[in-house]
Design an enzyme around this catalytic site. Structure first.
Site, PDB file in Angstrom:
ATOM      1  N   ARG A 155       0.889 -10.867   7.565  1.00 12.08           N
ATOM      2  CA  ARG A 155       1.089  -9.910   6.937  1.00 12.08           C
ATOM      3  C   ARG A 155       1.929  -8.562   6.953  1.00 12.08           C
ATOM      4  O   ARG A 155       1.769  -7.371   7.231  1.00 12.08           O
ATOM      5  CB  ARG A 155      -0.325  -8.987   6.466  1.00 12.08           C
TER       6      ARG A 155
ATOM      7  N   CYS B 214      12.710  24.410   2.437  1.00  7.68           N
ATOM      8  CA  CYS B 214      12.876  25.089   1.096  1.00  7.68           C
ATOM      9  C   CYS B 214      11.105  23.737   0.644  1.00  7.68           C
ATOM     10  O   CYS B 214      11.557  22.994   1.100  1.00  7.68           O
ATOM     11  CB  CYS B 214      12.992  26.079   0.018  1.00  7.68           C
ATOM     12  N   MET B 215      10.794  24.258  -0.523  1.00  7.18           N
ATOM     13  CA  MET B 215      10.019  23.049  -0.867  1.00  7.18           C
ATOM     14  C   MET B 215      10.540  22.530  -1.959  1.00  7.18           C
ATOM     15  O   MET B 215      10.156  21.125  -2.397  1.00  7.18           O
ATOM     16  CB  MET B 215       8.831  23.848  -1.679  1.00  7.18           C
ATOM     17  N   ASP B 216      11.639  23.079  -2.754  1.00  9.78           N
ATOM     18  CA  ASP B 216      12.489  22.546  -3.283  1.00  9.78           C
ATOM     19  C   ASP B 216      13.722  22.666  -3.384  1.00  9.78           C
ATOM     20  O   ASP B 216      14.797  21.560  -4.189  1.00  9.78           O
ATOM     21  CB  ASP B 216      12.332  23.007  -5.261  1.00  9.78           C
TER      22      ASP B 216
ATOM     23  N   ARG C 207     -10.696   0.551  14.863  1.00 12.80           N
ATOM     24  CA  ARG C 207     -10.423   0.888  13.731  1.00 12.80           C
ATOM     25  C   ARG C 207     -11.822   0.367  12.819  1.00 12.80           C
ATOM     26  O   ARG C 207     -12.896   0.583  12.259  1.00 12.80           O
ATOM     27  CB  ARG C 207      -9.120   0.909  13.032  1.00 12.80           C
TER      28      ARG C 207
ATOM     29  N   TYR D 158      13.772  31.239   3.920  1.00 11.37           N
ATOM     30  CA  TYR D 158      12.934  31.677   4.864  1.00 11.37           C
ATOM     31  C   TYR D 158      12.720  31.687   6.336  1.00 11.37           C
ATOM     32  O   TYR D 158      13.147  31.408   6.958  1.00 11.37           O
ATOM     33  CB  TYR D 158      12.164  30.730   4.302  1.00 11.37           C
TER      34      TYR D 158
ATOM     35  N   HIS E 224      -6.471  -6.884  13.616  1.00 15.50           N
ATOM     36  CA  HIS E 224      -5.057  -6.141  13.364  1.00 15.50           C
ATOM     37  C   HIS E 224      -4.628  -5.895  14.632  1.00 15.50           C
ATOM     38  O   HIS E 224      -5.007  -5.214  15.067  1.00 15.50           O
ATOM     39  CB  HIS E 224      -5.576  -5.432  12.539  1.00 15.50           C
TER      40      HIS E 224
ATOM     41  N   LYS F 179       0.876  -1.236   0.201  1.00 17.35           N
ATOM     42  CA  LYS F 179       0.095   0.229  -0.354  1.00 17.35           C
ATOM     43  C   LYS F 179       0.036   1.620   0.213  1.00 17.35           C
ATOM     44  O   LYS F 179       1.867   1.073   0.425  1.00 17.35           O
ATOM     45  CB  LYS F 179      -1.189  -0.348   1.464  1.00 17.35           C
TER      46      LYS F 179
HETATM   47  C1  LIG Z   1      -0.503  -1.568   7.473  1.00 14.27           C
HETATM   48  C2  LIG Z   1      -1.052  -2.994   7.796  1.00 14.27           C
HETATM   49  C3  LIG Z   1      -0.455  -4.288   7.105  1.00 14.27           C
HETATM   50  C4  LIG Z   1       1.375  -4.256   7.726  1.00 14.27           C
HETATM   51  O1  LIG Z   1       1.201  -3.571   8.652  1.00 14.27           O
HETATM   52  P1  LIG Z   1       3.779  -3.341   9.219  1.00 14.27           P
HETATM   53  O2  LIG Z   1       3.723  -3.020  10.490  1.00 14.27           O
HETATM   54  O3  LIG Z   1       4.011  -2.266   7.834  1.00 14.27           O
HETATM   55  O4  LIG Z   1       3.995  -4.372   8.617  1.00 14.27           O
HETATM   56  C5  LIG Z   1      -1.141  -5.410   7.495  1.00 14.27           C
HETATM   57  N1  LIG Z   1      -2.451  -5.237   8.520  1.00 14.27           N
HETATM   58  C6  LIG Z   1      -2.935  -4.389   7.985  1.00 14.27           C
HETATM   59  C7  LIG Z   1      -4.019  -4.422   8.065  1.00 14.27           C
HETATM   60  C8  LIG Z   1      -1.887  -3.418   7.479  1.00 14.27           C
HETATM   61  O5  LIG Z   1      -3.047  -2.107   7.930  1.00 14.27           O
END
Ligand SMILES: *Cc1c(COP(=O)(O)O)cnc(C)c1O
Length: 354
Positions: free
Chosen positions: A193, A292-294, A105, A244, A134, A6
């Site tokens: 995961r 700065c930005m760049d 969540r 700045y 999670h 992601k």
């Molecule tokens: C992002 C995410 C992960 C991976 O998390 P890490 O801490 O980067 O290993 C696994 N499960 C869910 C639901 C997540 O949102």
């Protein structure tokens, strides 16, 4: 193994990273948005893709079309998916049940998981292919954190059982992200995961030291080096200010290097405030004035020998000349490596070296 790619693979580049992890043996990928899933599909990736966040109603049709597996927990969301899947004529569209065991969540409460599984089954077109939860504090090192993770795991097992009690196969059971992959061998179930560890960073308090002490040492190596170039070396007289807000004034005559990176590239202003240094030719030089930005400026002092065109390394691998990694910057700036890496913006070219 389901690797999270992601947020453009935590800033590293989703498609090349997805291909690399699949080649290394991962079987699933995880994304956060439907567009991220479509990007994988359009680049020839046909592995199962889990959608970890809820999508908006207007994206459900695309999720179905591109065969992206949603986490579901809300009965209206299930109905919306079922409607789209029916239109497509499919009868076995995979979904995973998300259980909220204490993350607060998304997820169905454990005692409602069985009912939800039944609802999914009754649609006639959706199939419970997995169930997950999670952890909220699996990356913490305290005994309270440990207790909470165990409690979450117990609740998850109750949810799994309640699905079975309805006569429905819960499919792939998964609950471990990076931190729990490293510390919870007993909770890995059918799939894990990992995200951040795939990119070479430890998960918050579960760091190199912690793992050594726990008797499970692990030597992670960061994947990304962030570098830019010295675009000018300038002489500054005592009393001249930089950038700045004039937040820094040369206390004596010195040389200042201008670098080709700013917050528009993901080098956040907060890093400057936290005392960021940049490596040039193996030596650290402090950022002076506001980023700065760049562009940003670093102080070279006198006689550094740094020249226009030299490489300046912000973070990354030692062999690329870095003196720190994204985690070091994160700790200084009060954030986490996830954020440092993910904030690298699109205009920074990703160069892949195998
Ligand atoms: C992002 C995410 C992960 C991976 O998390 P890490 O801490 O980067 O290993 C696994 N499960 C869910 C639901 C997540 O949102």
């Amino acid at each position: 193994m389901c690797v999270a790619v992601k947020a453009d693979a935590y800033g590293h580049g989703a498609v090349p990273c997805a291909k690399a992890v699949l080649e290394a043996g991962a079987q699933y990928l995880a994304v956060a948005t439907v567009d991220e899933g479509i990007e994988l599909r359009e680049n020839g990736i046909d592995a199962p893709v889990l959608l970890l966040s809820l999508c908006s109603m207007s994206e459900i049709a695309s999720a179905v079309k591109y065969d992206i597996t949603p986490l579901v927990f809300d009965r209206y969301y299930v109905e919306d998916f079922a409607r789209e899947v029916k239109k497509s004529g499919r009868t076995d569209f995979a979904v995973h049940i998300a259980v909220d065991t204490g993350m607060g969540r998304i997820g169905v409460y454990p005692e409602e998981a069985g009912e939800l599984a039944l609802q999914i089954h009754k649609t006639g077109c959706l199939k419970v292919d997995g169930i997950c939860t999670h952890f909220a504090v699996s990356d913490g090192a305290s005994s309270e954190d440990d207790k909470y993770t165990k409690l979450q795991y117990e609740r998850f097992m109750q949810a799994v059982d309640s699905v079975k009690q309805k006569g429905i196969d819960p499919g792939i059971r998964h609950c471990c992200a990076s931190a729990a992959c490293l510390t919870r061998k007993d909770m890995q179930l059918d799939m894990v995961r990992p995200g951040i560890i795939a990119y070479g960073y430890y998960a918050d308090e579960i760091d190199r030291d912690y793992l050594c002490k726990a008797g499970t040492p692990l030597d992670l190596k960061e994947v990304m080096t962030l570098e830019c170039e010295v675009s000018a070396v300038r002489k500054f007289k005592k009393g001249m200010s930089v950038g700045y807000g004039r937040t820094w004034t040369a206390p004596e005559d010195t040389e200042i290097a201008v670098l080709t990176i700013g917050y528009g590239d993901g080098l956040l202003r907060a890093y400057g405030k936290a005392g960021l240094t940049v490596a040039i030719n193996g030596r650290p030089y402090p950022v002076r004035g506001r980023i700065c930005m760049d562009q940003c400026m670093v102080e070279l002092g006198n006689g550094s020998g740094v020249q226009r065109g030299d490489k300046a390394v912000i973070f990354g691998l030692k062999e690329d000349g870095a003196l720190q990694n994204a985690d070091d910057i994160a700790r200084k700036a009060g954030t986490i490596s996830y954020e440092v890496a993910t904030c690298i913006t699109k205009r920074v070219p990703r160069v892949f070296i195998s």
